[in-house]
Design an enzyme around this catalytic site. Sequence first.
Site, mmCIF file in Angstrom:
data_model
loop_
_atom_site.group_PDB
_atom_site.id
_atom_site.type_symbol
_atom_site.label_atom_id
_atom_site.label_comp_id
_atom_site.label_asym_id
_atom_site.label_seq_id
_atom_site.Cartn_x
_atom_site.Cartn_y
_atom_site.Cartn_z
ATOM 1 N N ASP A 9 -3.011 2.556 11.095
ATOM 2 C CA ASP A 9 -3.675 2.779 10.086
ATOM 3 C C ASP A 9 -4.058 4.320 9.964
ATOM 4 O O ASP A 9 -4.754 4.959 11.017
ATOM 5 C CB ASP A 9 -5.063 1.897 10.316
ATOM 6 C CG ASP A 9 -5.929 2.132 8.838
ATOM 7 O OD1 ASP A 9 -5.182 2.479 8.135
ATOM 8 O OD2 ASP A 9 -6.967 1.274 8.931
ATOM 9 N N ASP A 103 -0.732 3.736 3.696
ATOM 10 C CA ASP A 103 -1.203 4.157 4.826
ATOM 11 C C ASP A 103 -1.319 3.074 6.126
ATOM 12 O O ASP A 103 -2.232 3.736 7.169
ATOM 13 C CB ASP A 103 -2.768 4.826 4.426
ATOM 14 C CG ASP A 103 -3.652 3.586 4.091
ATOM 15 O OD1 ASP A 103 -3.112 2.574 3.694
ATOM 16 O OD2 ASP A 103 -4.876 4.004 4.030
ATOM 17 N N GLU A 104 -0.767 2.037 5.931
ATOM 18 C CA GLU A 104 -0.817 1.167 7.138
ATOM 19 C C GLU A 104 0.533 0.449 7.259
ATOM 20 O O GLU A 104 1.218 0.207 6.376
ATOM 21 C CB GLU A 104 -1.932 0.390 7.013
ATOM 22 C CG GLU A 104 -2.154 -0.622 5.878
ATOM 23 C CD GLU A 104 -3.314 -1.460 5.872
ATOM 24 O OE1 GLU A 104 -3.557 -2.175 6.760
ATOM 25 O OE2 GLU A 104 -3.853 -1.699 4.563
#
Length: 352
Positions: A9, A103-104
């Site tokens: 993350d 973003d993950e």
Amino acid sequence: MGRCIAHVDMDAFYVSVELARRPELRGKPVVVAGSGARAVVTTASYEARKFGIFSATPAAWARRRCPDAVFITPDFDHYRARSREVMAVLKEHVHRVEIVGLDEAYMDLSGIDRPKAAARRVKAAIQERTGLGCSIGIGPNKLVAKMASDADKPDGFVVLSREMALERFGPEPPGLVPGIGPKTAERLKERGIETLRALADTPDAELAEMFGGRLGPHLAKLARFEDERQVETVRVAKSESRETTFERDLRGLEALEPVLETLTGQLCETLAKADQSGRTIGIKVRLDDFSTHTRARSLSEPTNELTTVLAVARQLLRDFDPARPVRLLGVRVAGLDEGATLAAAGQLELAL
């Protein structure tokens, strides 16, 4: 170690990308948000979060809360480009990677010698190659890994077994777990279930009586951190949508239909470029009282044709004919995973 999943993350991703371009802003409260009257915060730096500013916070409130904050308009093309850089690093180090957002991502570390060391190498490589920081959580399944990655941000590295997750998060409210929304958490609270431990200890039969035979036991599994989902290296989008929140409420079909046409055009252009089509067409309408209404209709064949999608979406809007002013309008094509074969518009018929 058996099954071993890591969740990566990125830390305040959009803000971190902006700080890489404007390093003079490091250490200051920085907020990535639109400029409209109803814009919301996309991401806030950790300095801004001290003022209570988080994702989805109304931007106008954030400006009042922290007038010294630096506000930056989102640049999603740039964020997508930087995201591709990050995900390329993951794929260089680990064979099985599931990207779940800009973003993950999840990494399947099962069978890798010294998986924790491998995850640390990924973490270091992301920092070295992109200049961006991330937090990594490791666990026996996706749920534990995701909870672990969020447990010590920013720059975290947390390893938890299922039992350790039960011990660490047991006293927390059920809403802490992804998949247990505010309404469900409130219903649980009304029944005296105010912690994850209490939810985990509640018999499945009792939860099934409260929430139904499927949702009730599922909530207990979440509270016990049981998760059998696999890391999927290929994710097929099930739907695509476009929506907009108006600067001021719109009233009447005459004002709404041109907006619906624009949104549908954008949506169909995206679907055509991706060679995707779907059978289910829907609209989303949020009224001035914040009530949200959806309507949908399925076709006999998948489509991404503008004329067809717009005709169905327009009819759904006319049938709904909102009596109150409208705050948000959206259009959606679903069932993309059922097949990408395009059908000619003349062959389409509304399913009975």
